[in-house]
Write a protein that holds these residues in place. Structure first.
Motif, PDB file in Angstrom:
ATOM      1  N   GLU A 171       0.819  -1.214   0.000  1.00  0.00           N
ATOM      2  CA  GLU A 171       0.000   0.000   0.000  1.00  0.00           C
ATOM      3  C   GLU A 171       0.851   1.261   0.000  1.00  0.00           C
ATOM      4  N   ARG A 224       0.585   3.802  -3.102  1.00  0.00           N
ATOM      5  CA  ARG A 224       0.107   5.148  -2.769  1.00  0.00           C
ATOM      6  C   ARG A 224       1.062   6.226  -3.275  1.00  0.00           C
ATOM      7  N   ARG A 283      -4.678  -5.003 -11.072  1.00  0.00           N
ATOM      8  CA  ARG A 283      -4.698  -3.550 -11.250  1.00  0.00           C
ATOM      9  C   ARG A 283      -5.889  -3.162 -12.108  1.00  0.00           C
ATOM     10  N   GLU A 328      -7.008  -3.025  -0.845  1.00  0.00           N
ATOM     11  CA  GLU A 328      -7.108  -2.252  -2.077  1.00  0.00           C
ATOM     12  C   GLU A 328      -6.548  -0.873  -1.787  1.00  0.00           C
ATOM     13  N   VAL A 329      -5.767  -0.362  -2.724  1.00  0.00           N
ATOM     14  CA  VAL A 329      -5.136   0.935  -2.530  1.00  0.00           C
ATOM     15  C   VAL A 329      -5.108   1.675  -3.857  1.00  0.00           C
ATOM     16  N   ALA A 330      -5.307   2.976  -3.777  1.00  0.00           N
ATOM     17  CA  ALA A 330      -5.285   3.804  -4.977  1.00  0.00           C
ATOM     18  C   ALA A 330      -4.021   4.655  -4.992  1.00  0.00           C
ATOM     19  N   GLN A 331      -3.550   4.892  -6.175  1.00  0.00           N
ATOM     20  CA  GLN A 331      -2.369   5.726  -6.390  1.00  0.00           C
ATOM     21  C   GLN A 331      -2.756   7.175  -6.086  1.00  0.00           C
ATOM     22  N   SER A 372      -5.540  -3.987  -6.168  1.00  0.00           N
ATOM     23  CA  SER A 372      -6.092  -4.834  -5.110  1.00  0.00           C
ATOM     24  C   SER A 372      -5.177  -6.052  -4.970  1.00  0.00           C
ATOM     25  N   ASN A 427      -5.876   3.184 -11.685  1.00  0.00           N
ATOM     26  CA  ASN A 427      -4.842   3.558 -10.721  1.00  0.00           C
ATOM     27  C   ASN A 427      -5.065   2.890  -9.361  1.00  0.00           C
ATOM     28  N   THR A 428      -5.879   1.841  -9.338  1.00  0.00           N
ATOM     29  CA  THR A 428      -6.158   1.110  -8.102  1.00  0.00           C
ATOM     30  C   THR A 428      -5.584  -0.298  -8.192  1.00  0.00           C
TER      31      THR A 428
END
Length: 183
Positions: free
Chosen positions: A64, A68, A146, A169-172, A152, A149-150
């Motif tokens: 993450e 990020r 992917r 799950e993380v978004a850029q 998981s 831009n997310t």
């Protein structure tokens, strides 16, 4: 001489009473031993799952943080595993995460490998050091997927008692830039 009067205290412990006392004591000791063994096994299982959860959260946290702060990232699925490569805004650091079969001196181990290089090319994933052993791909979905831009991720950590599943799950946060001088 006067004859001695026999009292109830002079009779002593009979064989029947002794056998009953031994049987009752044996039952009590067996029950206590069973409770102790079950408690010990439960503590061992809880500790194993807790350690696996901590390791999984550590892996998830690292992924993450990298995503990020990514200015460029790539997810590639190969024959031997899944690779996430990231170029972060943190000093142009290049990071890679690989889950697949890693050959060690002991044989083949399925595990997460990671590498981090500041501003230089990432070598092939097969040469990365093993970071977290006993982490396996979840058969239901990919380790890393992917969408835009997310990113998981889903992984399973095998333990003696029960497998531990870690999902996230993380978004850029940064705007993706062209170029990827890391690979």
């Amino acid at each position: 001489m006067t004859p001695r009067v026999k009292s109830a205290n002079d009779e002593g412990l009979g064989l029947v009473e002794l056998i009953i006392a031994i049987v009752v004591s044996g039952i009590v000791v067996a029950a206590m031993a069973t409770i102790f063994i079950n408690s010990w096994q439960a503590q061992k299982d809880v500790l194993s799952v807790s350690e696996a959860t901590n390791r999984g959260q550590f892996v998830g946290s690292a992924i993450e943080k990298a995503v990020r702060n990514a200015v460029y990232m790539d997810v590639a699925t190969g024959v031997d595993g899944v690779t996430l490569r990231v170029r972060t805004s943190l000093g142009a650091e290049c990071q890679g995460f690989f889950l697949g079969d890693v050959t060690t001196a002991d044989g083949v181990v399925t595990s997460v490998s990671t590498i981090s290089n500041s501003g230089s090319l990432l070598p092939e994933a097969s040469s990365w050091p093993v970071w977290e052993p006993a982490i396996v791909l979840d058969s239901a979905e990919s380790f890393i997927a992917r969408t835009g831009n997310t990113v998981s991720y889903s992984l399973v950590i095998e333990t003696d008692s029960a497998p531990v599943r870690i999902d996230g799950e993380v978004a850029q946060r940064t705007i993706p830039t062209g170029g990827h001088p890391c690979w």
